[in-house]
Design an enzyme around this catalytic site. Structure first.
Site, PDB file in Angstrom:
ATOM      1  NE  ARG A  85      -4.905   6.160   0.809  1.00  0.00           N
ATOM      2  CZ  ARG A  85      -5.705   5.490   1.611  1.00  0.00           C
ATOM      3  NH1 ARG A  85      -6.370   6.115   2.561  1.00  0.00           N
ATOM      4  NH2 ARG A  85      -5.848   4.194   1.479  1.00  0.00           N
ATOM      5  CG  HIS A 104     -10.716   8.180   1.826  1.00  0.00           C
ATOM      6  ND1 HIS A 104     -11.696   7.273   1.526  1.00  0.00           N
ATOM      7  CD2 HIS A 104      -9.688   7.462   2.357  1.00  0.00           C
ATOM      8  CE1 HIS A 104     -11.284   6.054   1.852  1.00  0.00           C
ATOM      9  NE2 HIS A 104     -10.080   6.141   2.381  1.00  0.00           N
ATOM     10  CG  LEU A 146     -11.966   4.186  -1.850  1.00  0.00           C
ATOM     11  CD1 LEU A 146     -11.418   5.585  -1.751  1.00  0.00           C
ATOM     12  CD2 LEU A 146     -11.569   3.367  -0.633  1.00  0.00           C
ATOM     13  CG  HIS A 158      -8.569   7.376  -1.659  1.00  0.00           C
ATOM     14  ND1 HIS A 158      -8.327   6.891  -2.922  1.00  0.00           N
ATOM     15  CD2 HIS A 158      -8.172   6.406  -0.801  1.00  0.00           C
ATOM     16  CE1 HIS A 158      -7.802   5.674  -2.827  1.00  0.00           C
ATOM     17  NE2 HIS A 158      -7.700   5.356  -1.548  1.00  0.00           N
ATOM     18  CD  GLN A 172      -5.894   9.862   3.257  1.00  0.00           C
ATOM     19  OE1 GLN A 172      -6.623   8.934   3.601  1.00  0.00           O
ATOM     20  NE2 GLN A 172      -4.591   9.846   3.444  1.00  0.00           N
ATOM     21  NE  ARG A 227      -6.635   7.067   6.815  1.00  0.00           N
ATOM     22  CZ  ARG A 227      -7.019   5.997   6.101  1.00  0.00           C
ATOM     23  NH1 ARG A 227      -6.569   4.794   6.415  1.00  0.00           N
ATOM     24  NH2 ARG A 227      -7.852   6.131   5.090  1.00  0.00           N
ATOM     25  CG  PHE A 277      -2.368  -0.061   0.971  1.00  0.00           C
ATOM     26  CD1 PHE A 277      -2.903  -1.093   0.222  1.00  0.00           C
ATOM     27  CD2 PHE A 277      -3.243   0.904   1.467  1.00  0.00           C
ATOM     28  CE1 PHE A 277      -4.272  -1.179  -0.020  1.00  0.00           C
ATOM     29  CE2 PHE A 277      -4.612   0.832   1.232  1.00  0.00           C
ATOM     30  CZ  PHE A 277      -5.129  -0.207   0.484  1.00  0.00           C
ATOM     31  CD  GLU A 296      -3.019   3.629  -1.122  1.00  0.00           C
ATOM     32  OE1 GLU A 296      -3.829   4.448  -0.654  1.00  0.00           O
ATOM     33  OE2 GLU A 296      -1.888   3.480  -0.683  1.00  0.00           O
TER      34      GLU A 296
HETATM   35  P1  FAD Z   1     -17.113   4.250  11.822  1.00  0.00           P
HETATM   36  O1  FAD Z   1     -16.859   2.889  11.336  1.00  0.00           O
HETATM   37  O2  FAD Z   1     -17.413   5.327  10.832  1.00  0.00           O
HETATM   38  O3  FAD Z   1     -18.297   4.147  12.850  1.00  0.00           O
HETATM   39  C1  FAD Z   1     -18.908   5.289  13.378  1.00  0.00           C
HETATM   40  C2  FAD Z   1     -20.079   4.857  14.213  1.00  0.00           C
HETATM   41  O4  FAD Z   1     -20.558   5.998  14.918  1.00  0.00           O
HETATM   42  C3  FAD Z   1     -21.284   4.317  13.441  1.00  0.00           C
HETATM   43  O5  FAD Z   1     -21.826   3.234  14.144  1.00  0.00           O
HETATM   44  C4  FAD Z   1     -22.280   5.473  13.459  1.00  0.00           C
HETATM   45  O6  FAD Z   1     -23.610   5.049  13.378  1.00  0.00           O
HETATM   46  C5  FAD Z   1     -21.976   6.059  14.814  1.00  0.00           C
HETATM   47  N1  FAD Z   1     -22.374   7.458  15.002  1.00  0.00           N
HETATM   48  C6  FAD Z   1     -21.889   8.546  14.381  1.00  0.00           C
HETATM   49  N2  FAD Z   1     -22.462   9.646  14.885  1.00  0.00           N
HETATM   50  C7  FAD Z   1     -23.332   9.242  15.833  1.00  0.00           C
HETATM   51  C8  FAD Z   1     -24.228   9.910  16.712  1.00  0.00           C
HETATM   52  N3  FAD Z   1     -24.344  11.236  16.726  1.00  0.00           N
HETATM   53  N4  FAD Z   1     -24.991   9.166  17.552  1.00  0.00           N
HETATM   54  C9  FAD Z   1     -24.891   7.808  17.557  1.00  0.00           C
HETATM   55  N5  FAD Z   1     -24.039   7.131  16.763  1.00  0.00           N
HETATM   56  C10 FAD Z   1     -23.272   7.849  15.916  1.00  0.00           C
HETATM   57  N6  FAD Z   1      -8.909   2.329   6.366  1.00  0.00           N
HETATM   58  C11 FAD Z   1      -7.952   1.372   6.425  1.00  0.00           C
HETATM   59  O7  FAD Z   1      -7.126   1.377   7.327  1.00  0.00           O
HETATM   60  N7  FAD Z   1      -7.914   0.384   5.489  1.00  0.00           N
HETATM   61  C12 FAD Z   1      -8.789   0.316   4.456  1.00  0.00           C
HETATM   62  O8  FAD Z   1      -8.715  -0.591   3.639  1.00  0.00           O
HETATM   63  C13 FAD Z   1      -9.796   1.318   4.368  1.00  0.00           C
HETATM   64  N8  FAD Z   1     -10.702   1.293   3.362  1.00  0.00           N
HETATM   65  C14 FAD Z   1     -11.668   2.254   3.303  1.00  0.00           C
HETATM   66  C15 FAD Z   1     -12.615   2.218   2.285  1.00  0.00           C
HETATM   67  C16 FAD Z   1     -13.599   3.182   2.206  1.00  0.00           C
HETATM   68  C17 FAD Z   1     -14.617   3.122   1.121  1.00  0.00           C
HETATM   69  C18 FAD Z   1     -13.601   4.235   3.133  1.00  0.00           C
HETATM   70  C19 FAD Z   1     -14.565   5.348   2.987  1.00  0.00           C
HETATM   71  C20 FAD Z   1     -12.687   4.276   4.170  1.00  0.00           C
HETATM   72  C21 FAD Z   1     -11.712   3.292   4.258  1.00  0.00           C
HETATM   73  N9  FAD Z   1     -10.788   3.296   5.313  1.00  0.00           N
HETATM   74  C22 FAD Z   1      -9.822   2.322   5.367  1.00  0.00           C
HETATM   75  C23 FAD Z   1     -10.947   4.210   6.439  1.00  0.00           C
HETATM   76  C24 FAD Z   1     -11.647   3.470   7.582  1.00  0.00           C
HETATM   77  O9  FAD Z   1     -12.617   2.591   7.055  1.00  0.00           O
HETATM   78  C25 FAD Z   1     -12.331   4.405   8.564  1.00  0.00           C
HETATM   79  O10 FAD Z   1     -11.467   5.432   8.917  1.00  0.00           O
HETATM   80  C26 FAD Z   1     -12.719   3.636   9.816  1.00  0.00           C
HETATM   81  O11 FAD Z   1     -13.471   2.494   9.477  1.00  0.00           O
HETATM   82  C27 FAD Z   1     -13.479   4.482  10.801  1.00  0.00           C
HETATM   83  O12 FAD Z   1     -13.879   3.630  11.861  1.00  0.00           O
HETATM   84  P2  FAD Z   1     -14.521   4.205  13.191  1.00  0.00           P
HETATM   85  O13 FAD Z   1     -14.757   3.046  14.071  1.00  0.00           O
HETATM   86  O14 FAD Z   1     -13.678   5.314  13.695  1.00  0.00           O
HETATM   87  O15 FAD Z   1     -15.908   4.842  12.710  1.00  0.00           O
END
Ligand code: FAD
Length: 606
Positions: free
Chosen positions: A309, A380, A250, A236, A234, A415, A121, A253
């Site tokens: 990126r 992203h 998306l 992407h 970021q 990142r 990556f 990568e």
């Molecule tokens: P999230 O998974 O976004 O979860 C947030 C949670 O908070 C959800 O349950 C939502 O319902 C809840 N929530 C939000 N606001 C509220 C509120 N006010 N009240 C109650 N609940 C709320 N990163 C990598 O390292 N490797 C990858 O291969 C990768 N691929 C990606 C592919 C895509 C398409 C995208 C967009 C991102 C990718 N990323 C990747 C980045 C990574 O997926 C995210 O940064 C990461 O999953 C975020 O996880 P999190 O647990 O912080 O939040």
């Protein structure tokens, strides 16, 4: 007097993505009562969309890899604005977090001798991303979710948190509503962990799900917590550009990791034209060597398509701007060309990149085993967010913790791909552990009934204004905000544009006090949007103000009026806080000197 239901827990986790679930598991294992509240359904958090993999220096594919290399890659990628203690903990602990996930049932792709397979990556010196095809997030969430339920954690699905509750300086709970009926809920908790993910949806073009509005960052800010690095968004390099309905979606990568190359409309591989000095020694100078790298040749250097990126996105923008783009305003990403190199390329692409194959086939009518994809930058990820203590993940507000994308520090100015999934595992675990310890030693606080009533009244105000002719439409404000952020606070910024953006944001703030909705409270998108606007606008303002303050270009932040890096800004993080009058203050905070042993590692790896 508005009615509401109450719930009591030691630790309340807001968000059921990777960070929230990992935190809940750890807190629950520590023996305290834990609840997870999420506004989507369990299993639908944005983490499920993660594709390419989770970065951890397991050294399974290249045994030269270790935590020190991962640590220095992360700092180089973040242009040395990272919190080095977080980068150290992350690099040291992510291998254990990945192995633990495997022990809990995650089925990663395998090497021939049965170990967890790792892929290349951008910005990672060695193949480092443990993955499950291009559906890594799905497998992670499935595993974490099963374990969370197994531990008996209480889950409140389709509940939205609108405000945090405090007693004096410390957090004592949260106020929200259930989306199904729109009934109010008050959670009493000794510690609250914000794990609400990113904010891509405040921009017009984004890879993020509808849920990513930055609400947790705003909840923390309004509860008095400090934010940092908000200017670093970021973009992407590879989002879909066509058809319009899927613009921004998306393209992992992993496509470039598997040998995909970027070309302009003349068929030229333009990424060879501009390689930053800090990566020159690690980057191949000819196409053949770049290809060998993607196929695991340990003596080859990586192709320029796997530069960081921020840089790849800007090179794409340059090609588009200078007229060498594709018909729909992108450039070409070509994986089909590997037919020239390997037998059974069609099968290989479909096995390695199943989601990408289906995504293009079904949404754009493009067979990626035969044709190039049209791609362009998409919003992203946010490197900035809530400032936390590196070890405990506690914010500057006592009892409030943050982990995952909504927390800041690890990634600095940019990142590296794969470092988010490892971030949320490492720091999700830490947040759960320290929040549980805090809850054990902290007596339950008292929730102020008058404050609850005021929040409830404000939350219902859009209905009161529902019939008024002057009422503002929440969807229109949201849409205009997304346009202004896209046009004025996007991938290339200027001081003038940022000032204009702030003026618009100030007007939007005024407008939301007139926002109106109609109908009843159950599943009412107008009402949900009306309540969410405060958070979206707060986060937008923080990004624009921090971007105006940073008068240089670094990582995800590019200022056309200050196109170079500045030594002075290379030593500071931009911090944002709500002052006593309720205004947003922006300050430059000098980074502490790096610990000598860490500095020595950086020097040795240069
Ligand atoms: P999230 O998974 O976004 O979860 C947030 C949670 O908070 C959800 O349950 C939502 O319902 C809840 N929530 C939000 N606001 C509220 C509120 N006010 N009240 C109650 N609940 C709320 N990163 C990598 O390292 N490797 C990858 O291969 C990768 N691929 C990606 C592919 C895509 C398409 C995208 C967009 C991102 C990718 N990323 C990747 C980045 C990574 O997926 C995210 O940064 C990461 O999953 C975020 O996880 P999190 O647990 O912080 O939040």
């Amino acid at each position: 007097m508005t009615n509401y239901e109450t719930y009591h827990h030691d630790v309340l986790v807001i968000g059921s993505g990777g960070a929230g679930l990992r935190a809940a598991i750890e807190a629950s294992a520590a023996g305290v009562s834990v609840a997870v509240v999420c506004r989507s359904l369990l299993g639908k958090a944005h983490t499920v969309m993660a594709e390419g993999g989770v970065a951890a220096a397991l050294g399974n594919v290249d045994d030269r890899d270790n935590w020190k290399v991962h640590f220095t890659d992360t700092l180089r990628g973040g242009q040395y604005l990272n919190n080095e203690r977080m980068a150290e903990l992350h690099a040291k602990e992510s291998p254990d977090r990945v192995r633990e996930l495997e022990a809990w049932g995650a089925v990663f792709d395998r090497t021939d001798d049965g170990r967890i397979l790792q892929r290349n990556f951008g910005g990672h010196k060695y193949p480092r991303l443990a993955h499950v095809g291009d559906r890594t997030g799905l497998e992670m969430i499935r595993t974490l979710q099963d374990y969370t339920i197994h531990l008996g954690v209480d889950i409140y699905q389709e509940f939205t948190i609108v405000s945090l509750l405090k007693e004096g300086e410390k957090i004592v709970g949260a106020f929200g509503y259930d989306r199904e009926k729109g009934l109010f809920k008050v959670f009493h908790a000794k510690a609250v962990i914000i794990a609400t993910g990113g904010m891509g949806r405040i921009y017009r073009i984004s890879s993020n799900s509808w849920d990513c509005t930055g609400s947790g960052i705003s909840l923390a800010y309004h509860a008095g917590a400090e934010l940092i690095d908000m200017e670093f968004v970021q973009f992407h390099p590879t989002g879909m550009v066509w058809p319009p309905s899927v613009r921004g979606l998306l393209i992992t990568e992993g496509v470039r990791g598997e040998g995909g190359v970027l070309r302009n409309n003349a068929g030229r591989r333009f990424m060879f034209d501009d390689v930053p000095e800090s990566y020159r020694a690690q980057t191949s100078t000819d196409e053949e060597e770049g290809w060998r790298y993607t196929q695991g040749d340990k003596n080859a250097k990586r192709p320029p398509e796997l530069l960081t990126r921020d840089h790849v996105a800007r090179c794409i923008m340059r090609e588009i701007k200078e007229g060498r783009g594709s018909p729909h305003g992108g450039v070409y990403l070509d994986i089909a060309w590997i037919k020239e190199k390997i037998p059974n390329a069609t099968e290989h692409i479909r096995r390695k990149l199943p989601s990408m194959y289906h995504q293009f086939k079904e949404l754009a009518g493009v067979d990626i085993t035969k044709e190039a994809m049209e791609v362009g930058p998409t919003t992203h990820y946010i490197m900035g967010g809530v400032k936390v203590d590196a070890d405990s993940q506690m914010t500057s507000t006592p009892g409030l913790f943050a982990a995952g994308e909504c927390a800041a520090g690890l990634h600095g100015a940019n990142r590296l791909g794969g470092n988010s999934l490892s971030d949320l595992l490492v720091f999700g675990k830490r947040a759960g552990e320290y929040a549980a310890a805090y809850a054990k030693k902290t007596p339950a606080g008292k929730i102020n009934e008058q404050e609850v009533q005021e929040i409830a009244t404000a939350a219902l105000a859009p209905f009161e204004r529902g019939s008024s002719a002057e009422g503002e439409n929440p969807f229109q404000i949201q849409s205009k905000l997304q346009d202004r952020m896209q046009d004025l606070v996007g991938i290339v910024r200027t001081g003038k544009e940022l000032e204009a953006a702030i003026e618009h944001i100030v007007q939007f703030k005024e407008k939301i006090s007139h926002v109106a909705c109609s109908g009843n409270r159950g599943y009412n998108p107008g009402w949900h949007t009306a309540l969410e606007l405060t958070h979206m606008i707060t986060v937008a303002e923080a990004i624009a103000r921090a971007a105006l303050q940073r008068k240089e270009s670094r990582g995800g932040h590019y200022r056309e009026d200050f196109p170079e890096k500045s030594d002075a800004f290379g030593k500071v993080n931009i911090a944002i806080k709500k002052d006593d009058k309720g205004d947003m203050t922006v300050t430059q905070v000098t980074k502490p000197k790096m610990r000598d042993d860490l500095q020595q590692i950086v020097n040795e790896m240069k």
